[in-house]
Write a protein that holds these residues in place. Structure first.
Motif, mmCIF file in Angstrom:
data_model
loop_
_atom_site.group_PDB
_atom_site.id
_atom_site.type_symbol
_atom_site.label_atom_id
_atom_site.label_comp_id
_atom_site.label_asym_id
_atom_site.label_seq_id
_atom_site.Cartn_x
_atom_site.Cartn_y
_atom_site.Cartn_z
ATOM 1 N N ILE A 129 0.903 -1.257 0.100
ATOM 2 C CA ILE A 129 -0.010 -0.016 0.020
ATOM 3 C C ILE A 129 0.903 1.292 -0.073
ATOM 4 O O ILE A 129 0.618 2.415 -0.753
ATOM 5 C CB ILE A 129 -1.101 0.064 1.337
ATOM 6 C CG1 ILE A 129 -1.869 -1.223 1.140
ATOM 7 C CG2 ILE A 129 -1.736 1.235 1.224
ATOM 8 C CD1 ILE A 129 -3.101 -1.002 0.183
ATOM 9 N N ILE A 130 2.029 1.149 0.934
ATOM 10 C CA ILE A 130 2.670 2.274 0.796
ATOM 11 C C ILE A 130 3.406 2.537 -0.404
ATOM 12 O O ILE A 130 3.526 3.700 -0.967
ATOM 13 C CB ILE A 130 4.020 2.123 2.014
ATOM 14 C CG1 ILE A 130 3.399 1.753 3.422
ATOM 15 C CG2 ILE A 130 4.793 3.338 2.174
ATOM 16 C CD1 ILE A 130 4.389 1.316 4.416
ATOM 17 N N ARG A 131 4.024 1.416 -1.087
ATOM 18 C CA ARG A 131 4.332 1.549 -2.432
ATOM 19 C C ARG A 131 3.379 2.298 -3.370
ATOM 20 O O ARG A 131 3.970 3.084 -4.373
ATOM 21 C CB ARG A 131 4.888 0.078 -3.112
ATOM 22 C CG ARG A 131 6.072 -0.224 -3.067
ATOM 23 C CD ARG A 131 6.198 -1.538 -3.862
ATOM 24 N NE ARG A 131 6.897 -1.207 -4.848
ATOM 25 C CZ ARG A 131 6.767 -2.462 -6.047
ATOM 26 N NH1 ARG A 131 6.305 -3.423 -5.686
ATOM 27 N NH2 ARG A 131 7.165 -2.200 -7.152
ATOM 28 N N LEU A 132 2.332 1.800 -3.358
ATOM 29 C CA LEU A 132 1.388 2.422 -4.164
ATOM 30 C C LEU A 132 1.188 3.891 -3.981
ATOM 31 O O LEU A 132 1.109 4.685 -4.903
ATOM 32 C CB LEU A 132 0.146 1.462 -4.050
ATOM 33 C CG LEU A 132 -1.043 2.004 -4.999
ATOM 34 C CD1 LEU A 132 -0.864 1.856 -6.380
ATOM 35 C CD2 LEU A 132 -2.410 1.261 -4.525
ATOM 36 N N ILE A 133 0.856 4.373 -2.658
ATOM 37 C CA ILE A 133 0.977 5.766 -2.414
ATOM 38 C C ILE A 133 2.071 6.447 -2.860
ATOM 39 O O ILE A 133 1.852 7.556 -3.409
ATOM 40 C CB ILE A 133 0.744 6.091 -0.885
ATOM 41 C CG1 ILE A 133 -0.631 5.161 -0.362
ATOM 42 C CG2 ILE A 133 0.673 7.394 -0.646
ATOM 43 C CD1 ILE A 133 -0.566 5.443 1.288
ATOM 44 N N HIS A 134 3.262 5.906 -2.631
ATOM 45 C CA HIS A 134 4.538 6.503 -3.270
ATOM 46 C C HIS A 134 4.432 6.659 -4.711
ATOM 47 O O HIS A 134 4.750 7.788 -5.168
ATOM 48 C CB HIS A 134 5.792 5.565 -2.622
ATOM 49 C CG HIS A 134 7.132 6.172 -2.875
ATOM 50 N ND1 HIS A 134 7.439 7.318 -2.046
ATOM 51 C CD2 HIS A 134 8.064 6.044 -3.743
ATOM 52 C CE1 HIS A 134 8.865 7.504 -2.288
ATOM 53 N NE2 HIS A 134 9.011 7.007 -3.232
ATOM 54 N N PHE A 135 4.026 5.509 -5.414
ATOM 55 C CA PHE A 135 3.809 5.658 -6.875
ATOM 56 C C PHE A 135 2.875 6.959 -7.239
ATOM 57 O O PHE A 135 3.165 7.569 -8.191
ATOM 58 C CB PHE A 135 3.393 4.193 -7.544
ATOM 59 C CG PHE A 135 3.151 4.232 -8.838
ATOM 60 C CD1 PHE A 135 4.204 4.242 -9.722
ATOM 61 C CD2 PHE A 135 1.968 4.566 -9.523
ATOM 62 C CE1 PHE A 135 4.269 3.928 -11.014
ATOM 63 C CE2 PHE A 135 1.884 4.542 -10.912
ATOM 64 C CZ PHE A 135 2.734 4.339 -11.618
ATOM 65 N N LEU A 136 1.630 6.926 -6.572
ATOM 66 C CA LEU A 136 0.751 7.823 -6.834
ATOM 67 C C LEU A 136 1.113 9.119 -6.805
ATOM 68 O O LEU A 136 0.716 10.095 -7.533
ATOM 69 C CB LEU A 136 -0.595 7.439 -6.276
ATOM 70 C CG LEU A 136 -1.362 6.202 -6.539
ATOM 71 C CD1 LEU A 136 -2.624 6.027 -5.610
ATOM 72 C CD2 LEU A 136 -1.755 6.155 -7.925
ATOM 73 N N CYS A 137 1.740 9.495 -5.549
ATOM 74 C CA CYS A 137 2.551 10.615 -5.363
ATOM 75 C C CYS A 137 3.271 11.242 -6.706
ATOM 76 O O CYS A 137 3.357 12.222 -7.073
ATOM 77 C CB CYS A 137 3.087 10.743 -4.167
ATOM 78 S SG CYS A 137 2.217 10.698 -2.574
ATOM 79 N N MET A 138 4.007 10.278 -6.837
ATOM 80 C CA MET A 138 4.904 10.433 -8.209
ATOM 81 C C MET A 138 4.215 10.671 -9.315
ATOM 82 O O MET A 138 4.528 11.742 -10.228
ATOM 83 C CB MET A 138 6.094 9.302 -8.582
ATOM 84 C CG MET A 138 6.847 9.286 -9.564
ATOM 85 S SD MET A 138 5.923 8.952 -11.194
ATOM 86 C CE MET A 138 5.463 7.105 -10.887
ATOM 87 N N SER A 139 3.263 10.047 -9.879
ATOM 88 C CA SER A 139 2.252 10.350 -10.916
ATOM 89 C C SER A 139 1.569 11.887 -10.518
ATOM 90 O O SER A 139 1.739 12.482 -11.659
ATOM 91 C CB SER A 139 0.991 9.447 -10.763
ATOM 92 O OG SER A 139 1.709 7.881 -10.735
ATOM 93 N N ALA A 140 1.156 12.109 -9.514
ATOM 94 C CA ALA A 140 0.842 13.584 -9.252
ATOM 95 C C ALA A 140 1.904 14.572 -9.624
ATOM 96 O O ALA A 140 1.643 15.665 -10.288
ATOM 97 C CB ALA A 140 0.330 13.624 -7.960
#
Lengths: 261, 231
Positions: free
Chosen positions: B170-181
């Motif tokens: 989940i943390i990886r996914l949030i980190h990824f979504l922040c990168m996308s933003a």
């Protein structure tokens, strides 16, 4: 649950990313040929000119200096008594996921009957241990998360003698800096003494109650809750306690040495 | 705040983007470039989405360990520079003056103006509501990506922090979504900077002078400030 990615390996066996990494040189060779045949893309240009600055000696030197600095930072923030979360047996993934620098097909099984654990360095009692002798030692069970540097993870159930108890029993110098593991197939790995003495660091002999299978380190491997997967040496042949830092298999490749989590 | 002391009235006008801010902006641009390029390399080793691999030409580091080396080098630049920026923004009052307040009504009005091509770019010194939202938003995303990054780097040492988010994936996914933003922000930010070149120039030269807010409130003599922007 870990999220799988499509693999270039046949899907009927566990996905091995380190093997992929190893075979990448071969893959890249083919990629290059394909790209040469194809349009002159930017990636082909970078491959042709070899202009990846990461590989330049001076750049590698600087990046590895930062990586060493990061080792120190990680040692400084390491909490020696802070326990990693543990899980219930129902969450355990069976079998464990394979990780090594080669494919699972190339594992060379160790004969447990003739195998002996050698001891070296700053240890008073250097008599080697047979597997049977190790099985007599009190066992500690850890149901902990294995986190790979690549990003995947799984929950595993490991048991075997506690490393601190073992080092104490053989009269190791617990004030030394490193515990170094020499393994089958020229694999070497070492950890700092603080991590070696952490309550969740064991010499694992069993997975989910059974002896560890060949691909996962039979007869003896390291399992610690505070390091990335690749630090957990498998197929251990010798343990050395030392104050001398030596590069290990992965640190020579440019991976971070401390690799704490 | 209310009655001006002599010292505040004496202060001269300053540039829209003072030198420290410009330095931090470009250092941050470099850090973001390193972090995203190397992050994509690390991502490629174990993708979250089967359909998404970043092309080799766009990633930093031929091998995963090089990507990791760059990432854990870039993180120092990003975090140290970011902390300087946050301190600067809070201490000088820049965040308060430039980014606040944001009202939903203004955001809607700005979007409507933008869709009718009525947005004015004459005055670089005042941010419209959408700009305020995006700049504030990307700062918050930046903070979140650093926190989730810390949790990925040290999920056990910072297990209390990591526990707030959930599992490692989940943390990886949030980190990824922040990168996308952040990538989305950078695309818009750079496109608009190129469309309104004086804004890009301002981040290099400092841009027009603006009256010091305290000095302005005190109706102090700031005559040499032609582009003064008081309500």
């Amino acid at each position: 649950m870990f999220i799988r990615k499509p693999s270039i390996l046949p899907p009927d066996k566990p996905v091995d990313r380190d093997a992929i990494r190893q075979s990448r040189a071969v893959l890249e060779h083919f990629n290059r040929r394909k790209l040469l045949r194809g349009a002159l893309s930017l990636s082909a240009l970078t491959l042709l000119t070899g202009c990846d600055v990461s590989e330049e000696d001076s750049v590698q030197k600087a990046l590895r200096a930062v990586s060493s600095w990061n080792d120190g930072v990680q040692a400084a923030i390491f909490r020696s008594d802070h326990l990693a979360p543990t899980f219930s047996p129902s969450q355990v993934v069976k079998p464990p996921r394979f990780n090594a620098y080669y494919d699972i097909d190339h594992v060379k099984p160790i004969d447990g009957a003739t195998w002996k654990l050698e001891l070296a360095g700053l240890i008073k009692d250097k008599r080697p241990w047979t597997a049977q002798q190790i099985y007599q030692l009190p066992e500690q069970e850890l149901i902990i998360r294995h986190i790979c540097v690549e990003g995947w993870d799984y929950i595993g159930q490991w048991s075997g003698p506690n490393l601190r108890a073992f080092l104490t029993r053989v009269g190791a110098d617990l004030t030394a800096k490193y515990v170094y593991f020499i393994c089958n197939d020229n694999f070497t790995e070492s950890i700092d003494m603080a991590s070696a003495l952490h309550p969740q660091t064991i010499l694992a002999t069993k997975y989910a109650g059974d002896f560890i299978a060949d691909p996962f380190g039979y007869p003896l491997r390291l399992r610690t809750s505070t390091k990335l997967g690749y630090k957990n040496a498998k197929w251990i042949k010798a343990v050395e306690v030392t104050n001398t830092f030596r590069e290990t298999f992965w640190s020579k490749q440019g991976e971070n040495w401390f690799a704490g989590i | 705040m209310s009655t001006a002391t002599p010292k505040t009235t004496v202060r001269k006008e300053k540039l829209l983007h003072p030198l420290p801010l410009r330095i931090m902006h470009w250092v941050n641009a470099l850090a973001i470039f390193i972090m995203i390029g190397s992050g994509w390399r690390i991502y490629n080793d174990d993708v979250i989405f089967g359909w998404l691999h970043f092309p080799d030409a766009l990633v930093i580091g031929k091998w995963a360990q090089y990507g990791l080396q760059w990432h854990f080098f870039g993180m120092w630049i990003l975090v140290i520079n970011g902390l300087c920026y946050l301190t600067y923004g809070i201490v000088t009052g820049r965040f308060r003056h430039k980014l606040l307040p944001i009202s939903p009504r203004d955001v809607i009005a700005t979007v409507r103006d933008a869709l009718h091509f009525r947005l004015s770019h004459d005055d670089l010194t005042v941010y419209n509501a959408v700009q305020k939202t995006l700049y504030l938003g990307v700062i918050l995303v930046g903070i979140l990506i650093v926190i989730t990054g810390l949790c990925l780097w040290k999920p056990i040492q910072f297990s209390e922090l990591a526990g707030l988010f959930g599992s490692f994936q989940i943390i990886r996914l949030i980190h990824f979504l922040c990168m996308s933003a952040i990538v989305g922000f950078v695309l818009v930010h750079v496109s608009l900077a190129l469309l309104v070149p004086q804004s890009l120039l301002a981040m290099l030269t400092g841009g027009p002078t603006v009256g010091d807010v305290l000095a302005v409130e005190a109706a102090a003599p700031v005559p040499e400030s032609p582009t003064e922007t008081t309500p």
